[in-house]
Enzyme design. Structure first.
Site, mmCIF file in Angstrom:
data_model
loop_
_atom_site.group_PDB
_atom_site.id
_atom_site.type_symbol
_atom_site.label_atom_id
_atom_site.label_comp_id
_atom_site.label_asym_id
_atom_site.label_seq_id
_atom_site.Cartn_x
_atom_site.Cartn_y
_atom_site.Cartn_z
ATOM 1 N N THR A 36 0.727 -1.175 -0.190
ATOM 2 C CA THR A 36 0.210 0.126 -0.244
ATOM 3 C C THR A 36 0.753 1.334 0.181
ATOM 4 O OG1 THR A 36 -1.744 1.366 1.340
ATOM 5 C CG2 THR A 36 -0.192 0.002 2.681
ATOM 6 N N HIS A 53 2.339 -11.828 14.113
ATOM 7 C CA HIS A 53 3.343 -12.410 15.085
ATOM 8 C C HIS A 53 3.164 -13.790 15.241
ATOM 9 C CE1 HIS A 53 6.961 -12.330 17.139
ATOM 10 N NE2 HIS A 53 6.848 -11.304 17.943
#
Length: 412
Positions: free
Chosen positions: A323, A375
């Site tokens: 992006t 994560h």
């Protein structure tokens, strides 16, 4: 013959669409393949073409959610096509006649019904209304109920707006509009990404001088050779990302329950802002594309998004997202993961800043880059290593992206 027009399936996973806009009116004559409506799905806005020529009768209103396969209109294929302005004149007469009647009857409607007498129910919210008012932090006493005996209904609570303070006499208008199905789905996915992933963001900065030097030298020849396709930054970033994904494959994977799905290809989603909101079309197998191929694909998808021609298939899949908030002037941000992907790279604006080079202070065009990652599946070593690999490729593109042969890489 009356033809029933049903909502076609925009994609395998889509079960419902919303009528965004009717492009024709009830009773209009339509031609075969003429666009008669725009329908919103949770992935894109699509046009609905007429399946035959004839007089159309609408069976759904704008804003209605209809199931795939449901009937939304009838087309009378035996209906005659109007000639000249005759139908317009007839329609005008038809519209004008009721107006005269309304004017004549207007005085009869003048009396206003007296307000109902206050009872124990006046101003008392129903259980559903009370829950909504509590969530909005609105006192029931500030709402005028429209239910029986002045009771506050669920609709009253839904339409209630919190107080904006004491008016000052200036204009203080407001407007309440329903979000499109696409916008609602984007909102749902963004909230899910925040709530269902262990999202972290790591940052770095890139010296854009080497890429600028290469672009300045070859962009004119590139554009002339490839039919007006420009040599932009996105191809460099896409090639740097695909290289880094090969070095750190965990970033190119996603969670599926208790399993990890790893991909041996790189389908890069490119976030673009279209007239209907944020869209994320996919550049397929970007690892196999040349600079020309990447730029051509991105240009094709961006034009389709801008013109509202993007399809569900264009936005299905993707293993990693890029992006670019820099086009709007963003200096630094934390991009949100595009689920079910596990990583997204955020580009930002390029600003000349002083940096230390070989012990000396020099001014260079610098860009901050950010990697948000899940994560649960990507550890710190992989995430930081991935972003460093992207930085290295962008700061040494001649060797790591162009193989020391820019003319061959750019197909000149």
């Amino acid at each position: 013959m009356i033809l029933e027009m049903k909502v076609p399936s925009p994609g395998e996973s889509i079960k419902e669409v919303e009528i965004a806009t009717w492009l024709v009116k009830d009773g209009d004559y339509v031609e075969k393949d003429q666009a008669i409506a725009e329908v919103d799905s949770d992935k894109a806005t699509l046009e609905l073409p007429a399946e035959a020529s004839g007089i159309i009768t609408l069976k759904a209103e704008e804003g209605d959610a209809v199931a795939v396969g449901a009937v939304v209109c009838h087309i009378d294929t035996d209906g005659a096509k109007p000639a000249g302005d005759a139908p317009v004149a007839e329609a005008t007469k038809t519209v004008e006649a009721p107006k005269a009647e309304v004017k004549a009857e207007a005085p009869k409607a003048a009396p206003v019904a007296a307000a109902p007498a206050a009872t124990y129910a006046s101003g008392t919210p129903s259980p559903a209304a009370r829950k909504i008012l509590d969530e909005k932090n609105i006192a029931p006493a500030s709402i005028t109920g429209t239910g029986k005996d002045g009771r506050i209904t669920k609709d009253d609570a839904v339409n209630a707006v919190p107080s904006m303070g004491t008016p000052t006499g200036c204009s203080r208008g407001s407007e309440r509009t329903k979000l499109s199905m696409l916008r609602r789905k984007v909102a749902e996915r963004l909230v899910a990404a925040k709530n269902e992933t262990a999202m972290l963001t790591t940052f770095n900065e890139v010296n854009m001088t080497p890429i600028n030097l290469i672009r300045n030298e070859y962009k004119d020849a590139f554009k002339a050779k490839h039919g007006g396709i420009g040599l932009g930054y996105m191809s460099f970033f896409t090639k740097a990302v695909t290289r880094a994904l090969k070095l750190f494959p965990d970033v190119n994977s996603m969670m599926d329950g208790d399993h990890k799905i790893a991909f041996d290809f790189c389908d890069i989603s490119i976030a673009v802002s279209g007239p209907k909101g944020l869209m994320v079309p996919v550049v397929r197998n970007a690892e196999n594309l040349t600079f020309r191929g990447v730029e051509a694909d991105i240009k094709r998808l961006a034009l389709k998004a801008r013109d509202g021609q993007i399809t569900v298939d264009d936005m299905t899949g993707g293993t990693f997202t890029i992006t670019n908030g820099g086009v709007f002037g963003s200096m630094l941000s934390t991009p949100i993961i595009n689920p079910p992907q596990s990583g997204i790279l955020g580009m930002h604006n390029i600003i000349e800043r002083p940096i230390a080079v070989n012990g000396k202070v020099e001014i260079h065009p610098m860009m901050y880059v950010a990697l948000s990652y899940d994560h649960r599946i990507i550890d710190g070593r992989e995430s930081v290593g991935f972003l460093v690999a992207v930085k290295e490729a962008l700061e040494n593109p001649m060797e790591l992206l162009l193989d020391n042969n820019p003319k061959k890489a750019f197909e000149l």
